[in-house]
Design a protein around this motif. Structure first.
Motif, PDB file in Angstrom:
ATOM      1  N   GLN A 148      22.697 -40.631   8.361  1.00 43.98           N
ATOM      2  CA  GLN A 148      22.261 -39.665   8.538  1.00 43.98           C
ATOM      3  C   GLN A 148      24.215 -39.066   8.646  1.00 43.98           C
ATOM      4  O   GLN A 148      24.585 -40.152  10.065  1.00 43.98           O
ATOM      5  CB  GLN A 148      22.256 -38.164   9.701  1.00 43.98           C
ATOM      6  CG  GLN A 148      21.999 -36.944   9.568  1.00 43.98           C
ATOM      7  CD  GLN A 148      20.605 -36.616  10.327  1.00 43.98           C
ATOM      8  OE1 GLN A 148      19.846 -36.935  10.763  1.00 43.98           O
ATOM      9  NE2 GLN A 148      21.433 -35.675  11.489  1.00 43.98           N
ATOM     10  N   MET A 149      24.590 -38.443   7.548  1.00 43.84           N
ATOM     11  CA  MET A 149      26.186 -37.893   8.210  1.00 43.84           C
ATOM     12  C   MET A 149      26.173 -37.111   7.310  1.00 43.84           C
ATOM     13  O   MET A 149      25.589 -36.131   6.433  1.00 43.84           O
ATOM     14  CB  MET A 149      27.048 -38.916   6.668  1.00 43.84           C
ATOM     15  CG  MET A 149      28.348 -38.429   7.450  1.00 43.84           C
ATOM     16  SD  MET A 149      29.615 -39.413   8.547  1.00 43.84           S
ATOM     17  CE  MET A 149      29.113 -40.970   8.086  1.00 43.84           C
ATOM     18  N   ASP A 150      27.509 -35.880   8.346  1.00 42.81           N
ATOM     19  CA  ASP A 150      27.927 -35.285   7.764  1.00 42.81           C
ATOM     20  C   ASP A 150      29.078 -34.509   7.296  1.00 42.81           C
ATOM     21  O   ASP A 150      29.389 -35.212   7.568  1.00 42.81           O
ATOM     22  CB  ASP A 150      27.598 -33.825   9.501  1.00 42.81           C
ATOM     23  CG  ASP A 150      26.020 -33.079   9.818  1.00 42.81           C
ATOM     24  OD1 ASP A 150      25.669 -33.146   8.852  1.00 42.81           O
ATOM     25  OD2 ASP A 150      26.092 -33.678  10.924  1.00 42.81           O
ATOM     26  N   TYR A 151      29.193 -33.775   6.122  1.00 41.28           N
ATOM     27  CA  TYR A 151      30.636 -33.867   5.278  1.00 41.28           C
ATOM     28  C   TYR A 151      30.797 -32.396   4.951  1.00 41.28           C
ATOM     29  O   TYR A 151      30.459 -31.805   5.486  1.00 41.28           O
ATOM     30  CB  TYR A 151      29.801 -34.125   3.970  1.00 41.28           C
ATOM     31  CG  TYR A 151      29.091 -35.662   4.044  1.00 41.28           C
ATOM     32  CD1 TYR A 151      30.465 -36.657   3.026  1.00 41.28           C
ATOM     33  CD2 TYR A 151      28.000 -35.815   3.469  1.00 41.28           C
ATOM     34  CE1 TYR A 151      29.317 -38.665   3.724  1.00 41.28           C
ATOM     35  CE2 TYR A 151      27.484 -37.401   3.778  1.00 41.28           C
ATOM     36  CZ  TYR A 151      28.302 -38.308   3.812  1.00 41.28           C
ATOM     37  OH  TYR A 151      27.473 -39.577   3.413  1.00 41.28           O
ATOM     38  N   VAL A 152      31.680 -32.048   4.807  1.00 40.96           N
ATOM     39  CA  VAL A 152      32.148 -30.979   4.467  1.00 40.96           C
ATOM     40  C   VAL A 152      33.147 -31.867   3.223  1.00 40.96           C
ATOM     41  O   VAL A 152      34.251 -32.413   3.241  1.00 40.96           O
ATOM     42  CB  VAL A 152      33.188 -30.039   5.148  1.00 40.96           C
ATOM     43  CG1 VAL A 152      34.121 -29.141   4.292  1.00 40.96           C
ATOM     44  CG2 VAL A 152      32.052 -29.206   6.350  1.00 40.96           C
ATOM     45  N   ALA A 153      33.470 -31.307   2.090  1.00 39.66           N
ATOM     46  CA  ALA A 153      33.973 -31.604   0.725  1.00 39.66           C
ATOM     47  C   ALA A 153      34.376 -30.563   0.426  1.00 39.66           C
ATOM     48  O   ALA A 153      34.027 -28.788  -0.355  1.00 39.66           O
ATOM     49  CB  ALA A 153      33.387 -32.408   0.205  1.00 39.66           C
ATOM     50  N   VAL A 154      35.747 -30.094  -0.604  1.00 34.95           N
ATOM     51  CA  VAL A 154      36.519 -29.933  -1.209  1.00 34.95           C
ATOM     52  C   VAL A 154      36.637 -30.520  -2.600  1.00 34.95           C
ATOM     53  O   VAL A 154      37.096 -31.205  -2.641  1.00 34.95           O
ATOM     54  CB  VAL A 154      37.881 -29.116  -0.894  1.00 34.95           C
ATOM     55  CG1 VAL A 154      38.544 -28.497  -1.432  1.00 34.95           C
ATOM     56  CG2 VAL A 154      37.446 -28.473   0.185  1.00 34.95           C
ATOM     57  N   VAL A 155      35.890 -29.427  -3.168  1.00 33.92           N
ATOM     58  CA  VAL A 155      35.851 -30.730  -5.066  1.00 33.92           C
ATOM     59  C   VAL A 155      36.458 -29.516  -5.987  1.00 33.92           C
ATOM     60  O   VAL A 155      36.133 -28.230  -6.158  1.00 33.92           O
ATOM     61  CB  VAL A 155      34.437 -30.387  -4.448  1.00 33.92           C
ATOM     62  CG1 VAL A 155      34.234 -31.094  -6.092  1.00 33.92           C
ATOM     63  CG2 VAL A 155      33.867 -31.105  -3.727  1.00 33.92           C
ATOM     64  N   THR A 156      37.145 -29.826  -7.280  1.00 33.58           N
ATOM     65  CA  THR A 156      37.921 -29.265  -7.688  1.00 33.58           C
ATOM     66  C   THR A 156      36.646 -29.574  -9.299  1.00 33.58           C
ATOM     67  O   THR A 156      37.466 -31.225  -9.510  1.00 33.58           O
ATOM     68  CB  THR A 156      39.466 -29.305  -8.289  1.00 33.58           C
ATOM     69  OG1 THR A 156      39.699 -28.706  -7.018  1.00 33.58           O
ATOM     70  CG2 THR A 156      39.968 -28.862  -8.934  1.00 33.58           C
ATOM     71  N   VAL A 157      36.546 -29.125  -9.600  1.00 36.12           N
ATOM     72  CA  VAL A 157      36.309 -29.295 -11.668  1.00 36.12           C
ATOM     73  C   VAL A 157      36.838 -29.076 -12.535  1.00 36.12           C
ATOM     74  O   VAL A 157      37.069 -27.414 -12.679  1.00 36.12           O
ATOM     75  CB  VAL A 157      34.651 -29.004 -11.488  1.00 36.12           C
ATOM     76  CG1 VAL A 157      33.824 -29.128 -12.744  1.00 36.12           C
ATOM     77  CG2 VAL A 157      33.843 -29.909 -10.387  1.00 36.12           C
ATOM     78  N   GLU A 158      37.229 -29.562 -13.562  1.00 38.00           N
ATOM     79  CA  GLU A 158      38.118 -28.988 -15.119  1.00 38.00           C
ATOM     80  C   GLU A 158      37.262 -29.434 -16.447  1.00 38.00           C
ATOM     81  O   GLU A 158      36.907 -30.994 -15.766  1.00 38.00           O
ATOM     82  CB  GLU A 158      39.542 -29.307 -14.765  1.00 38.00           C
ATOM     83  CG  GLU A 158      40.530 -28.388 -13.265  1.00 38.00           C
ATOM     84  CD  GLU A 158      41.654 -29.510 -13.504  1.00 38.00           C
ATOM     85  OE1 GLU A 158      42.319 -29.073 -14.819  1.00 38.00           O
ATOM     86  OE2 GLU A 158      41.822 -29.149 -12.959  1.00 38.00           O
ATOM     87  N   ASP A 159      37.128 -28.474 -17.588  1.00 36.27           N
ATOM     88  CA  ASP A 159      36.231 -29.281 -18.003  1.00 36.27           C
ATOM     89  C   ASP A 159      34.823 -29.970 -17.916  1.00 36.27           C
ATOM     90  O   ASP A 159      34.980 -31.080 -18.869  1.00 36.27           O
ATOM     91  CB  ASP A 159      37.881 -29.921 -18.578  1.00 36.27           C
ATOM     92  CG  ASP A 159      38.540 -29.211 -18.979  1.00 36.27           C
ATOM     93  OD1 ASP A 159      37.992 -27.879 -19.582  1.00 36.27           O
ATOM     94  OD2 ASP A 159      39.638 -29.929 -19.753  1.00 36.27           O
TER      95      ASP A 159
END
Length: 145
Positions: free
Chosen positions: A107-118
Motif C-alpha cells: 500500500q502506498m500513498d502518492y501525490v503527483a503533479v502531472v502535465t499532459v500536452e496533446d
C-alpha cells in the motif's frame, strides 16, 4: 478487427486511463501514453534510485519489470484536482496490492503533479516517500538505476 480506441486527451481522463493500464499490467500501453521527451521525476527518491527519467525510453526501462515486483490490485483513493493551467493536474491517490516475491501487502500513498500536452504525459512529478515503502517494493527499477 477494429483498432483499439485512442487514449483520451483530457488530462484527468488520460490519468484515469493510465491507472487502468497499470492495473491490467499493460506496461507497454502505459508507456505509450508518454511523450517521447516526457520527464518523470521522483523528488523524494530513495538512495540509489533515480530522481529523474528523461524521455519515454527511460520511463519504459524503469517500469519494464514493475508487474514482476508489485502486483497492483486497486487504487482505492484517487482525487484529481485541476489547476489554473488546464494541462496540469494534482493527484492524491493510494495504491493497493502485494509484493510478488513475498506475498506481503503493498500500500502506498502518492501525490503527483502531472502535465499532459496533446494527449501525452510530458511531465510527471511523483511525490511518494521511500520511508513508507514496504520492504521489497523498490526492487523493480531495473535498468534505470
Amino acid at each position: 478487427m477494429p483498432s483499439a480506441p485512442a487514449p483520451p486527451t483530457d488530462p484527468a481522463a488520460l490519468f484515469r486511463h493510465s491507472l487502468r493500464l497499470l492495473l491490467d499490467k499493460d506496461i507497454p500501453g502505459w508507456v505509450a501514453l508518454w511523450d517521447e521527451d516526457g520527464i518523470m521525476e521522483f523528488p523524494f527518491a530513495a538512495e540509489g534510485l533515480p530522481r529523474r527519467l528523461d524521455g519515454r525510453e527511460a520511463v519504459a526501462a524503469y517500469m519494464r519489470d514493475y508487474p514482476d515486483h508489485i502486483d497492483l490490485h486497486d487504487f482505492p483513493r484517487v482525487e484529481i484536482h485541476r489547476t489554473t493551467d488546464p494541462r496540469v493536474l494534482v493527484v492524491e491517490m493510494r495504491s493497493a496490492g502485494r509484493i510478488v516475491a513475498t506475498g506481503a501487502p503493498f500500500q502506498m500513498d502518492y501525490v503527483a503533479v502531472v502535465t499532459v500536452e496533446d494527449g501525452r504525459f510530458t511531465r510527471y512529478r511523483d511525490y511518494w516517500s521511500p520511508a513508507t515503502a514496504p520492504e521489497g517494493s523498490l526492487d523493480f527499477a531495473g535498468d534505470a538505476r
